[in-house]
Design an enzyme around this catalytic site. Structure first.
Site, PDB file in Angstrom:
ATOM      1  CG  ASP A 174      -1.936  -1.411   0.980  1.00 49.62           C
ATOM      2  OD1 ASP A 174      -2.145  -1.504  -0.152  1.00 49.62           O
ATOM      3  OD2 ASP A 174      -2.598  -1.399   2.329  1.00 49.62           O
ATOM      4  CG  ASP A 222     -11.596  -2.535  -0.672  1.00 46.44           C
ATOM      5  OD1 ASP A 222     -11.153  -3.190  -0.655  1.00 46.44           O
ATOM      6  OD2 ASP A 222     -11.523  -1.188  -0.740  1.00 46.44           O
TER       7      ASP A 222
END
Length: 253
Positions: A11, A130
């Protein structure tokens, strides 16, 4: 049982690898190129590179950083974050990336999946989902997990598969960064319903969590970040442990 994949995640924000908890409380985790090179040497099967603020900031994924990671490793790289059109995907593939991951853009215009598959092939298109549990159902989130999409997770996953995507990367916001284990209910829900591979993401904190993702969650791959970044679990030891538990894993030839 097919060999399972272990996938570290990078990330990134402002050119650095970062890690948060439930998509917030971000802290620095190192240089992306150095980190990617280490994971490759340790036996990771693939890497995922996510520009986590690109969508919210209304910009494209940082191509230069992705290109430098590709040049540093010998394993496949998936890139996501801020990818919203075919030209953006083409630029990423031209940088040497193996797969692209799309999320918010696919929710906003699902036909993007069909168009991407037609142009680049199913095996190069990953759709990231998500999710968050609310009142007994799993809702889809977009914009880095900050906005409710108004879609049911399973229904959206089935549509993603029908539109030709080659793989789904499932991240539970409730579990993300907690190190309390993957959301096995959500993972198995998709694994049982879909024909395409499901990557479990969010919540890994120990070797046993990976075993649970494969044995109970029926995931095809498991993605993790902080416990690899901060050397809490080593990839070679993890693969040895999984094999001891009867879970087949990939090994470098």
């Amino acid at each position: 049982m097919k060999a399972k994949r272990i996938i570290p995640c990078l990330d990134t924000r402002d050119g650095r690898v970062v890690k948060g908890v439930k998509f917030v409380d971000i802290r620095d985790a190192g240089d992306p190129v150095e980190t990617a090179r280490r994971f490759d040497a340790e036996g990771a099967d693939e890497l995922v590179f996510l520009d986590i603020t690109a969508t919210n900031e209304g910009r494209k994924t940082t191509l230069d950083a992705a290109r430098r990671v590709v040049e540093a490793i010998s394993i496949p790289l998936t890139v996501g974050g801020g990818i919203s059109d075919l030209d953006g995907m083409a630029a990423i593939f031209d940088a040497g990336v193996s797969k692209v991951s799309i999320n918010s853009a696919a929710i906003r215009r699902p036909a993007l999946i069909d168009e991407a598959v037609a142009r680049f092939g199913s095996d190069r298109i990953v759709v990231a989902i998500d999710c968050q549990a609310r009142e007994g159902v799993y809702e889809v989130l977009i914009n880095g997990g900050q906005v409710q999409a108004g879609r049911d997770m399973l229904a959206w996953a089935l549509e993603v598969e029908n539109r030709g995507a080659g793989e789904i990367l499932l991240t539970s916001k409730d579990a993300d960064g907690t190190k309390n284990g993957y959301d096995l209910t959500a993972t198995r829900m998709l694994a049982d319903a879909l024909r395409i591979p499901v990557i479990a993401s969010g919540g890994a904190g120990r070797k046993e969590d990976f075993f649970a993702a494969f044995a109970e969650g029926k995931a095809d791959a498991a993605l993790a970040a902080s416990l690899f970044h901060f050397r809490e679990v080593a990839i070679p030891e993890l693969k040895d442990y999984l094999e001891e538990q009867g879970i087949p894993v990939r090994r470098a030839k």
